[in-house]
Motif scaffolding. Structure first.
Motif, PDB file in Angstrom:
ATOM      1  N   ARG A   1      44.013  45.775  34.736  1.00 49.40           N
ATOM      2  CA  ARG A   1      44.374  47.167  35.021  1.00 49.40           C
ATOM      3  C   ARG A   1      43.863  48.105  33.923  1.00 49.40           C
ATOM      4  O   ARG A   1      43.298  49.163  34.210  1.00 49.40           O
ATOM      5  CB  ARG A   1      45.895  47.295  35.160  1.00 49.40           C
ATOM      6  CG  ARG A   1      46.488  46.546  36.340  1.00 49.40           C
ATOM      7  CD  ARG A   1      48.004  46.647  36.338  1.00 49.40           C
ATOM      8  NE  ARG A   1      48.433  48.028  36.447  1.00 49.40           N
ATOM      9  CZ  ARG A   1      48.654  48.664  37.604  1.00 49.40           C
ATOM     10  NH1 ARG A   1      48.456  48.035  38.744  1.00 49.40           N
ATOM     11  NH2 ARG A   1      49.065  49.919  37.622  1.00 49.40           N
TER      12      ARG A   1
ATOM     13  N   SER B   1      47.456  52.394  40.796  1.00 46.84           N
ATOM     14  CA  SER B   1      48.097  51.779  41.970  1.00 46.84           C
ATOM     15  C   SER B   1      47.935  52.655  43.204  1.00 46.84           C
ATOM     16  O   SER B   1      47.669  52.150  44.300  1.00 46.84           O
ATOM     17  CB  SER B   1      49.587  51.544  41.688  1.00 46.84           C
ATOM     18  OG  SER B   1      49.772  50.681  40.585  1.00 46.84           O
TER      19      SER B   1
ATOM     20  N   LYS C   1      45.891  51.648  46.610  1.00 45.15           N
ATOM     21  CA  LYS C   1      46.561  51.705  47.912  1.00 45.15           C
ATOM     22  C   LYS C   1      45.740  52.522  48.910  1.00 45.15           C
ATOM     23  O   LYS C   1      45.593  52.144  50.078  1.00 45.15           O
ATOM     24  CB  LYS C   1      47.953  52.307  47.749  1.00 45.15           C
ATOM     25  CG  LYS C   1      48.759  52.356  49.043  1.00 45.15           C
ATOM     26  CD  LYS C   1      50.159  52.902  48.804  1.00 45.15           C
ATOM     27  CE  LYS C   1      50.952  52.944  50.113  1.00 45.15           C
ATOM     28  NZ  LYS C   1      52.332  53.482  49.887  1.00 45.15           N
TER      29      LYS C   1
ATOM     30  N   THR D   1      45.915  42.033  44.676  1.00 41.96           N
ATOM     31  CA  THR D   1      46.625  42.210  43.412  1.00 41.96           C
ATOM     32  C   THR D   1      46.843  40.855  42.748  1.00 41.96           C
ATOM     33  O   THR D   1      47.343  39.924  43.374  1.00 41.96           O
ATOM     34  CB  THR D   1      47.999  42.866  43.644  1.00 41.96           C
ATOM     35  OG1 THR D   1      47.814  44.140  44.270  1.00 41.96           O
ATOM     36  CG2 THR D   1      48.745  43.044  42.332  1.00 41.96           C
TER      37      THR D   1
ATOM     38  N   ARG E   1      49.059  39.470  40.136  1.00 37.24           N
ATOM     39  CA  ARG E   1      50.284  39.926  39.490  1.00 37.24           C
ATOM     40  C   ARG E   1      50.230  39.787  37.970  1.00 37.24           C
ATOM     41  O   ARG E   1      49.875  38.731  37.442  1.00 37.24           O
ATOM     42  CB  ARG E   1      51.479  39.153  40.037  1.00 37.24           C
ATOM     43  CG  ARG E   1      52.830  39.720  39.610  1.00 37.24           C
ATOM     44  CD  ARG E   1      53.967  38.999  40.309  1.00 37.24           C
ATOM     45  NE  ARG E   1      53.881  39.152  41.749  1.00 37.24           N
ATOM     46  CZ  ARG E   1      54.338  40.192  42.422  1.00 37.24           C
ATOM     47  NH1 ARG E   1      54.891  41.201  41.752  1.00 37.24           N
ATOM     48  NH2 ARG E   1      54.245  40.252  43.739  1.00 37.24           N
TER      49      ARG E   1
ATOM     50  N   TYR F   1      43.309  43.532  39.537  1.00 36.88           N
ATOM     51  CA  TYR F   1      42.873  43.486  40.933  1.00 36.88           C
ATOM     52  C   TYR F   1      41.516  42.805  41.046  1.00 36.88           C
ATOM     53  O   TYR F   1      40.734  42.764  40.096  1.00 36.88           O
ATOM     54  CB  TYR F   1      42.751  44.905  41.497  1.00 36.88           C
ATOM     55  CG  TYR F   1      44.034  45.697  41.453  1.00 36.88           C
ATOM     56  CD1 TYR F   1      44.994  45.573  42.454  1.00 36.88           C
ATOM     57  CD2 TYR F   1      44.280  46.570  40.397  1.00 36.88           C
ATOM     58  CE1 TYR F   1      46.171  46.307  42.406  1.00 36.88           C
ATOM     59  CE2 TYR F   1      45.465  47.307  40.339  1.00 36.88           C
ATOM     60  CZ  TYR F   1      46.399  47.167  41.347  1.00 36.88           C
ATOM     61  OH  TYR F   1      47.562  47.883  41.296  1.00 36.88           O
TER      62      TYR F   1
END
Length: 223
Positions: free
Chosen positions: A170, A190, A194, A211, A213, A217
């Motif tokens: 990220r 995010s 989306k 994603t 976690r 990504y």
């Protein structure tokens, strides 16, 4: 397209290498000028990014050597920002000059500008499964359908599509798209991811943004 990076600072070398590879360039790296010169025949780079302050032969002298090799484009990278240093760089034959600390996006923009001037810029679109991403027109096509994305979404999609199945952290995506001095939170990323997912759903079910976690990504492409 291959770029030669010459810098005696391993941290800067790694930052530049990752930035260029994430943008789709092949990278060869050297810690000093003599090592770089010994690589020219085998690597045959299209452009060199050269630090000015190096032990032994400095960046100005290396620039002159590279220019005599095959008039190779050279971007000087240095902590010095004084006008006389810029003048020395341009008189040595450099094509541009970036002062540390720098934003990775600025470095990429300057690399692309130099390559355009030399007629070396890669015009081929990025292909990701059924998607064709045109970095010149900023269009994404899938079959007969064409999608125009806002700039930040297009940049994110391009980065992820350039290396399918590779996880981008990220923080790395924020640096590449919003810059090192971005002070917002991860919620912005995010939201953009989306939105990209929603747009892709209308185009194809073979491409998805997954994603990972706690990490970031990646783009997955189904056969």
């Amino acid at each position: 397209m291959k770029i030669l990076v010459v810098d005696d600072d391993p941290g800067i070398r790694e930052l530049v290498r990752i930035t260029l590879q994430d943008a789709g360039y092949a990278v060869a790296a050297a810690a000093e000028a003599i090592g770089a010169l010994s690589m020219l025949e085998a690597e045959n780079p299209d452009l060199a990014i050269v630090d000015v302050m190096m032990p032994g032969m400095d960046g100005f002298a290396l620039t002159r050597e590279l220019k005599s090799f095959k008039d190779m484009p050279v971007l000087l990278l240095t902590a010095k920002g004084a006008l006389e240093d810029k003048e020395r760089g341009f008189r040595a034959g450099s094509d541009d000059y970036v002062v540390k600390p720098f934003e990775p996006k600025e470095l990429l923009f300057r690399v692309e500008a130099i390559l355009r001037r030399y007629g070396k810029e890669e015009e081929a679109p990025i292909l990701a499964g059924p998607l064709e991403i045109d970095r010149q027109s900023y269009e994404v096509t899938c079959g007969s359908r064409t999608l125009l994305l806002p700039l930040k979404e297009f940049e994110l999609l391009t980065i992820l599509a350039s290396r399918p199945n590779v996880v981008f952290e990220r923080e790395r995506l924020l640096e590449l798209v919003w810059g090192l001095d971005y002070e917002g939170d991860g919620g912005t990323l995010s939201v953009h991811i989306k939105r990209i997912r929603g747009r892709l759903e209308g185009l194809t079910d073979r491409v998805s943004i997954v994603t990972v976690r706690g990490v970031g990504y990646k783009m997955e492409i189904l056969p």
